[in-house]
Scaffold this motif. Structure first.
Motif, PDB file in Angstrom:
ATOM      1  N   THR A  41      12.970 -45.905  15.167  1.00  0.00           N
ATOM      2  CA  THR A  41      12.816 -46.453  13.990  1.00  0.00           C
ATOM      3  C   THR A  41      12.007 -45.659  12.863  1.00  0.00           C
ATOM      4  OG1 THR A  41      12.199 -48.370  15.353  1.00  0.00           O
ATOM      5  CG2 THR A  41      11.237 -48.433  13.046  1.00  0.00           C
ATOM      6  N   PHE A  42      11.229 -44.723  13.222  1.00  0.00           N
ATOM      7  CA  PHE A  42      10.669 -43.989  12.240  1.00  0.00           C
ATOM      8  C   PHE A  42      11.566 -42.938  11.570  1.00  0.00           C
ATOM      9  CE2 PHE A  42       7.703 -40.697  10.643  1.00  0.00           C
ATOM     10  CZ  PHE A  42       7.172 -41.476   9.695  1.00  0.00           C
ATOM     11  N   VAL A  43      12.213 -42.293  12.338  1.00  0.00           N
ATOM     12  CA  VAL A  43      13.327 -41.248  11.951  1.00  0.00           C
ATOM     13  C   VAL A  43      14.314 -41.993  11.025  1.00  0.00           C
ATOM     14  CG1 VAL A  43      14.974 -39.557  12.691  1.00  0.00           C
ATOM     15  CG2 VAL A  43      12.636 -39.736  13.541  1.00  0.00           C
ATOM     16  N   ILE A  44      14.923 -42.889  11.615  1.00  0.00           N
ATOM     17  CA  ILE A  44      15.821 -43.759  10.657  1.00  0.00           C
ATOM     18  C   ILE A  44      15.505 -44.176   9.314  1.00  0.00           C
ATOM     19  CG2 ILE A  44      17.394 -45.514  10.774  1.00  0.00           C
ATOM     20  CD1 ILE A  44      17.820 -45.267  13.901  1.00  0.00           C
ATOM     21  N   ARG A  52       7.896 -39.332   1.703  1.00  0.00           N
ATOM     22  CA  ARG A  52       8.259 -40.375   1.963  1.00  0.00           C
ATOM     23  C   ARG A  52       7.657 -40.792   3.588  1.00  0.00           C
ATOM     24  NH1 ARG A  52      14.774 -41.899   2.442  1.00  0.00           N
ATOM     25  NH2 ARG A  52      14.537 -44.242   3.360  1.00  0.00           N
ATOM     26  N   MET A  53       7.725 -39.712   4.325  1.00  0.00           N
ATOM     27  CA  MET A  53       7.107 -39.940   5.665  1.00  0.00           C
ATOM     28  C   MET A  53       5.568 -40.044   5.511  1.00  0.00           C
ATOM     29  SD  MET A  53       8.994 -36.661   7.797  1.00  0.00           S
ATOM     30  CE  MET A  53      10.420 -36.076   7.170  1.00  0.00           C
ATOM     31  N   LEU A  54       4.972 -39.553   4.731  1.00  0.00           N
ATOM     32  CA  LEU A  54       3.667 -39.946   4.717  1.00  0.00           C
ATOM     33  C   LEU A  54       3.190 -41.099   4.179  1.00  0.00           C
ATOM     34  CD1 LEU A  54       2.306 -36.243   3.532  1.00  0.00           C
ATOM     35  CD2 LEU A  54       2.246 -37.229   5.807  1.00  0.00           C
ATOM     36  N   ASP A  55       4.022 -41.570   3.209  1.00  0.00           N
ATOM     37  CA  ASP A  55       3.534 -42.811   2.682  1.00  0.00           C
ATOM     38  C   ASP A  55       3.918 -43.964   3.506  1.00  0.00           C
ATOM     39  OD1 ASP A  55       2.640 -41.967   0.148  1.00  0.00           O
ATOM     40  OD2 ASP A  55       4.650 -42.016  -0.895  1.00  0.00           O
ATOM     41  N   ASN A  56       4.698 -43.913   4.553  1.00  0.00           N
ATOM     42  CA  ASN A  56       5.113 -44.855   5.353  1.00  0.00           C
ATOM     43  C   ASN A  56       4.693 -44.400   6.822  1.00  0.00           C
ATOM     44  OD1 ASN A  56       6.823 -46.529   3.897  1.00  0.00           O
ATOM     45  ND2 ASN A  56       8.024 -44.515   3.250  1.00  0.00           N
ATOM     46  N   LEU A  57       3.711 -43.608   6.986  1.00  0.00           N
ATOM     47  CA  LEU A  57       3.362 -43.074   8.177  1.00  0.00           C
ATOM     48  C   LEU A  57       2.805 -43.966   9.292  1.00  0.00           C
ATOM     49  CD1 LEU A  57       3.503 -40.417  10.323  1.00  0.00           C
ATOM     50  CD2 LEU A  57       1.270 -39.764   9.349  1.00  0.00           C
ATOM     51  N   TYR A 102      13.718 -32.297   8.898  1.00  0.00           N
ATOM     52  CA  TYR A 102      12.831 -33.524   8.524  1.00  0.00           C
ATOM     53  C   TYR A 102      13.160 -34.215   9.752  1.00  0.00           C
ATOM     54  CZ  TYR A 102      13.850 -31.455   3.928  1.00  0.00           C
ATOM     55  OH  TYR A 102      13.777 -30.550   2.773  1.00  0.00           O
ATOM     56  N   ILE A 103      14.134 -34.430  10.425  1.00  0.00           N
ATOM     57  CA  ILE A 103      14.301 -35.137  11.772  1.00  0.00           C
ATOM     58  C   ILE A 103      13.130 -34.777  12.818  1.00  0.00           C
ATOM     59  CG2 ILE A 103      15.659 -35.647  13.620  1.00  0.00           C
ATOM     60  CD1 ILE A 103      18.215 -35.512  11.974  1.00  0.00           C
ATOM     61  N   TYR A 104      12.880 -33.396  13.091  1.00  0.00           N
ATOM     62  CA  TYR A 104      11.965 -32.736  13.810  1.00  0.00           C
ATOM     63  C   TYR A 104      10.614 -33.185  13.220  1.00  0.00           C
ATOM     64  CZ  TYR A 104      14.916 -30.022  16.985  1.00  0.00           C
ATOM     65  OH  TYR A 104      15.748 -29.508  17.836  1.00  0.00           O
ATOM     66  N   LEU A 105      10.472 -33.046  12.028  1.00  0.00           N
ATOM     67  CA  LEU A 105       8.981 -33.328  11.378  1.00  0.00           C
ATOM     68  C   LEU A 105       8.644 -34.816  11.506  1.00  0.00           C
ATOM     69  CD1 LEU A 105       6.413 -32.611   9.891  1.00  0.00           C
ATOM     70  CD2 LEU A 105       7.663 -33.041   7.796  1.00  0.00           C
ATOM     71  N   ALA A 106       9.451 -35.644  11.261  1.00  0.00           N
ATOM     72  CA  ALA A 106       9.286 -37.209  11.390  1.00  0.00           C
ATOM     73  C   ALA A 106       9.070 -37.610  13.077  1.00  0.00           C
ATOM     74  CB  ALA A 106      10.606 -38.013  10.910  1.00  0.00           C
ATOM     75  N   ALA A 107       9.888 -36.966  14.039  1.00  0.00           N
ATOM     76  CA  ALA A 107       9.382 -37.306  15.383  1.00  0.00           C
ATOM     77  C   ALA A 107       8.035 -36.473  15.706  1.00  0.00           C
ATOM     78  CB  ALA A 107      10.563 -36.483  16.277  1.00  0.00           C
ATOM     79  N   GLY A 108       7.736 -35.598  15.279  1.00  0.00           N
ATOM     80  CA  GLY A 108       6.523 -35.031  15.292  1.00  0.00           C
ATOM     81  C   GLY A 108       5.223 -35.810  14.617  1.00  0.00           C
ATOM     82  N   LEU A 109       5.406 -36.233  13.428  1.00  0.00           N
ATOM     83  CA  LEU A 109       4.317 -37.077  12.798  1.00  0.00           C
ATOM     84  C   LEU A 109       4.085 -38.460  13.414  1.00  0.00           C
ATOM     85  CD1 LEU A 109       5.272 -36.451   9.005  1.00  0.00           C
ATOM     86  CD2 LEU A 109       3.176 -35.832  10.091  1.00  0.00           C
TER      87      LEU A 109
END
Length: 513
Positions: A473-476, A452-457, A397-404
């Protein structure tokens, strides 16, 4: 064809330009609202607009009601909540269809989610009656996340231009709304641009409170053209509608099981699949980006927004940015589907289409179309987890958040999520990010953190700068258990030019946990 610019070089005010447009045979027949908008934009481009026009096209709008009015000047409607759709399995008693077809009226095709303590059930309704053939006891019908309201009297007609009627309910769904005026039905439309004097049409917009306003047609005071039928004086106006919508309507499978339609022949209902398509209202930021000054109606290229919209109608274009560089001059940057570099053929198609949709042929001399330039950067950091959490359980999920947060097509993934739901978006994420991050995801196990990531992307756009704080900021904020990240790359903010966008060349994290 050879167009001559109808606007005189000595015309520097809004009113002068309007007069020029009215005098030229190429533009005299255009609707008055078209001339108002075009004259305002032309004046702005020459930096000679009067105070009224500068106020009309102000760059920042905070209040949604004011925003509605500004976008209405562009014949653009801010989108409200969207109602989720869901397929419902319906089982009826065998006696219902023993001797022939059995009809269930629309007002009895209603259900809710399972009642849960301290939670209000989510209501769903059909929008058409159901006819079950003889001998059949099971069928499937589409329901919508909505609640039908009783007929509501909202006033009487006065035969005025753009007469308004207020519905004091919250979250009216426009697709369910129609007006009964006298003995006639009036239907809602997005724009009156195509409405004749006999078309029973009206427009619906929202106040900042969420309440709805219905607006009837009008007569162009300049040329007498009538847009929409104007009903006679003194007729009762009755609103028929339903309320609802929002992301909450996307309920999981097998949760809509409470039938409330009171038809004694219905034995059970159930949704074998989750609800799809429910969405929150369009944000002002999104509307300011995509409002095309009705280029989707009048199909003309006259400013940065309409240029972007027209460019995106070319097959193969994922995103575009149009920058007005002067009167009859613009630079357009194009990103093809899948990212990458657009072919020269695609760039030529975009340029030809923009020229073809320009009022003035001279735009060809000042129009340049380029492929977006990618500014590649590696993303690396050391992740520190909070007590009680392990890095290995959150790594994917950390990797995906950074990618998004950093990928140039994340804006498209976010739009796709709103339109197609989470399950389809996870498939798109796998196709986009697997080679970059080395992880894949599935709906059953990963839906909560990905939603959660997509709702706050937050995502990159052409010309946006990018720095280590964006990743941190986004990952945390969106990966549970991450305490802080020591970013190693990028180690400072990267500034990009108008036609550039950040693109991650690699993503790599480590941890001592």
């Amino acid at each position: 064809m050879n167009f001559v610019n109808p606007i005189k070089y000595i015309s520097i005010t809004f009113n002068d330009i309007i007069q020029d447009l009215n005098s030229d045979p190429k533009t005299s027949d255009a609707p008055y609202w078209w001339k108002v908008i075009f004259a305002g934009i032309f004046a702005l481009l020459s930096i000679r607009a009067n105070v009224g026009i500068n106020q009309m096209f102000g760059p920042t709008v905070e209040d949604r009601t004011i925003a509605e009015d500004l976008f209405a000047e562009q014949d653009y409607r801010l989108r409200g909540k969207l109602a989720a759709r869901v397929l419902i399995d319906i089982v009826v008693d065998s006696t219902a269809t023993a001797s022939g077809p059995y009809t269930i009226p629309v007002e009895k095709l209603r259900g809710t989610t399972k009642p849960i303590l301290n939670a209000t059930p989510i209501r769903y309704e059909a929008r058409e009656p159901l006819v079950i053939p003889q001998g059949q006891t099971t069928t499937v019908l589409e329901f919508f996340h909505q609640t039908s309201k009783e007929e509501l009297s909202i006033g009487k007609t006065q035969n005025l231009n753009m007469q308004t009627f207020y519905i004091r309910d919250i979250d009216v769904l426009p697709e369910t709304l129609w007006l009964e005026i006298g003995a006639e039905r009036y239907d809602v439309v997005d724009t009156m641009a195509y409405s004749s004097s006999t078309d029973r049409h009206f427009i619906c917009k929202r106040l900042s409170t969420g309440e709805a306003v219905c607006i009837l047609g009008f007569i162009d005071e300049i040329d007498g053209t009538q847009y929409g039928k104007l009903p006679a004086v003194g007729l009762d106006v009755i609103a028929h509608y339903a309320v609802g919508g929002g992301a909450i309507g996307n309920q999981p499978a097998n949760t809509i099981t409470n039938y409330i339609g009171e038809d004694p022949k219905v034995l059970s209902i159930n949704n074998p699949q989750k609800g799809e398509g429910g969405a929150e209202p369009e944000t002002l930021e999104n509307a300011k980006r995509i409002a095309p000054l009705r280029s989707n109606t009048h199909d003309m290229f006259w400013d940065e927004n309409s240029g972007r919209v027209i460019a995106k109608t070319v097959s193969g274009v994922l995103e575009a940015r149009c920058i007005i560089t002067g009167i009859l001059a613009a630079d357009v940057y194009v990103m093809p589907f899948g990212g990458g570099t657009p072919s020269q053929t695609l760039l030529d198609e975009v340029k030809d289409k923009l020229i073809a949709h320009s009022v003035f042929e001279q735009i060809a001399e000042g129009l340049s179309v380029f492929g977006v330039q990618y500014l590649y950067t590696g993303i690396q950091g050391k992740v520190h987890m909070k007590t009680g959490y392990t890095y290995s359980s959150k790594e994917k999920y950390i990797y995906l958040a950074a990618g998004l947060r950093s990928h140039p097509t994340s804006f498209y993934i976010h739009q796709y999520y709103i339109e197609n739901g989470l399950q389809a978006t996870i498939d798109l994420i796998n196709g986009t990010f697997l080679s970059l991050i080395g992880f894949s995801f599935d709906y059953n196990n990963d839906l909560v953190p990905i939603r959660r990531m997509l709702d706050n992307l937050e995502y990159q756009y052409f010309g946006d700068s990018f720095g280590p704080d964006d990743i941190q900021t986004f990952v945390i904020a969106n990966v549970e258990g991450v305490d802080y990240i020591e970013m190693q790359n990028p180690f400072s903010r990267i500034n990009v030019s108008t036609g550039e966008i950040i693109n991650p060349s690699s993503i790599g994290f480590s941890s001592d946990d």
